[in-house]
Write an enzyme that holds these catalytic residues in place. Sequence first.
Site, PDB file in Angstrom:
ATOM      1  N   GLU A 113      22.859  21.646  18.425  1.00 36.00           N
ATOM      2  CA  GLU A 113      22.999  20.350  17.723  1.00 36.00           C
ATOM      3  C   GLU A 113      21.872  20.506  16.708  1.00 36.00           C
ATOM      4  OE1 GLU A 113      25.151  16.590  20.364  1.00 36.00           O
ATOM      5  OE2 GLU A 113      22.560  16.706  20.241  1.00 36.00           O
ATOM      6  N   CYS A 126      15.732  17.744  12.396  1.00 37.88           N
ATOM      7  CA  CYS A 126      15.467  18.158  13.827  1.00 37.88           C
ATOM      8  C   CYS A 126      16.424  19.397  14.278  1.00 37.88           C
ATOM      9  CB  CYS A 126      15.679  16.455  15.144  1.00 37.88           C
ATOM     10  SG  CYS A 126      15.871  17.038  16.866  1.00 37.88           S
ATOM     11  N   CYS A 133      19.029  24.434  28.271  1.00 35.93           N
ATOM     12  CA  CYS A 133      17.971  24.551  28.454  1.00 35.93           C
ATOM     13  C   CYS A 133      17.955  24.638  29.772  1.00 35.93           C
ATOM     14  CB  CYS A 133      17.843  22.685  28.076  1.00 35.93           C
ATOM     15  SG  CYS A 133      15.265  23.232  27.943  1.00 35.93           S
ATOM     16  N   CYS A 137      14.794  19.008  33.430  1.00 31.91           N
ATOM     17  CA  CYS A 137      14.537  17.208  33.207  1.00 31.91           C
ATOM     18  C   CYS A 137      15.711  16.140  34.012  1.00 31.91           C
ATOM     19  CB  CYS A 137      13.921  16.907  31.766  1.00 31.91           C
ATOM     20  SG  CYS A 137      12.787  18.299  31.058  1.00 31.91           S
ATOM     21  N   CYS A 140      17.655  14.372  30.819  1.00 28.67           N
ATOM     22  CA  CYS A 140      18.116  14.768  29.254  1.00 28.67           C
ATOM     23  C   CYS A 140      19.497  15.631  29.615  1.00 28.67           C
ATOM     24  CB  CYS A 140      16.964  15.692  29.536  1.00 28.67           C
ATOM     25  SG  CYS A 140      16.929  16.999  27.568  1.00 28.67           S
ATOM     26  N   CYS A 364      21.871  11.779  20.276  1.00 29.22           N
ATOM     27  CA  CYS A 364      20.638  11.911  19.660  1.00 29.22           C
ATOM     28  C   CYS A 364      19.823  11.004  19.796  1.00 29.22           C
ATOM     29  CB  CYS A 364      21.190  11.442  18.529  1.00 29.22           C
ATOM     30  SG  CYS A 364      21.855  11.229  17.067  1.00 29.22           S
TER      31      CYS A 364
END
Length: 383
Positions: A113, A126, A133, A137, A140, A364
């Site tokens: 994204e 962004c 990833c 975390c 997230c 978002c």
Amino acid sequence: MTSLPLIPIAPDAPAARRAAMPPRHLADLDLAGRQALVTELGEPAFRAKQISTHYFGRLVRDPAGMTDLPAATRDRLAGALLPTLLTPVRELACDDGATRKALWRLHDGSLVESVLMGYPDRVTVCISSQAGCGMACPFCATGQAGLTRNLSTAEIVDQAVYLAGVAASGAVAGSPPRLSHVVFMGMGEPLANYSRVIAAIRRLVAPAPDGLGLSQRHITVSTVGLVPAMRRLASEDLSVTLALSLHAPDDELRDELVPVNQRWKVAEVLDAAWDYAAQTGRRVSIEYAMIKDVNDQPWRADLLGRLLAGKLTHVNLIPLNPTPGSRWDASPKPVEREFVRRLRAAGVSTTVRDTRGREIDGACGQLAAAEDNDTDAPQEATA
Ligand code: SAH
């Protein structure tokens, strides 16, 4: 949390290296590299500049639009230098069109994204640096799915070039047409894909037609705190803005919220941040997601204030954007206000990030950009 997730920490980890990388693209190479390739293909070197001017200068990504190139040349060069890297799957708009989120499919089917955000004085994108990833975390959304692979330099750059073209078409009403800011706050840990991210930054800041010609200080790299990579970044001849995702001032809680803290503790990561500030003269941004009853206690605000007082820094509090199925929620506004008050009382510059793009999907909020880190135009606190 009782058990802490294990995380791969090595930059360019083997699993990521094995995954299928995309074909080479002109944005993977600097202008000299493009000239060498074009010559190898039997074309005059000036064609490299021509095609680069289309891509970086005019934001034309489709070879069919490069009409000053003879058709045969165009086909040969497009085949070698302009493979399609990003296929739009969905584009969503909100905030009256001032925020646009793009979901892309990559050549191997991975999804990433990017977000375009228009403001009266600037346009920010962004962007993502990895598919997925590996930093795990727990608050997230991207961290939950794990790492698929690193993005190539060109896959990173092309997100910015594509959305710069959207902005240039006047799609973001009430904003300047020219992309000015890039934040690495999309999917992935940029410093875990170090060499490609650095090459992407070099493309973003090189003047056209070598690159997009953005200002270094308008680029923000956000990290969980990979200390050796932060130190390496400080030694590059780049003075981009560094954002550190701290989220807790104490090791006990940060070990849980940002598991990489098990390797590099709060004191070490802040040391690296202050060294970065000293080296570059740039204020380091401290990111802190406000999570109800988890990290928002007054004593934690006071502890954070003591750690940051007198340093070249700015705190961005981010109202938590709850991920689907998460047991965590955003802090109530009065709690947030008290947290801000205590930090400011300690002399620490603090703002609360606006939550652009919330209604165009969960991720978002986490992709929302560090608008407030730019000393040119400090953002008003909403608290
Ligand atoms: N890996 C980098 C960049 C990724 S995300 C990093 O961690 O810094 C950019 C910011 O959004 C980080 O500060 C991240 O911790 C934060 N973030 C992630 N998920 C969030 C959520 N659900 N709500 C609020 N902020 C979030």
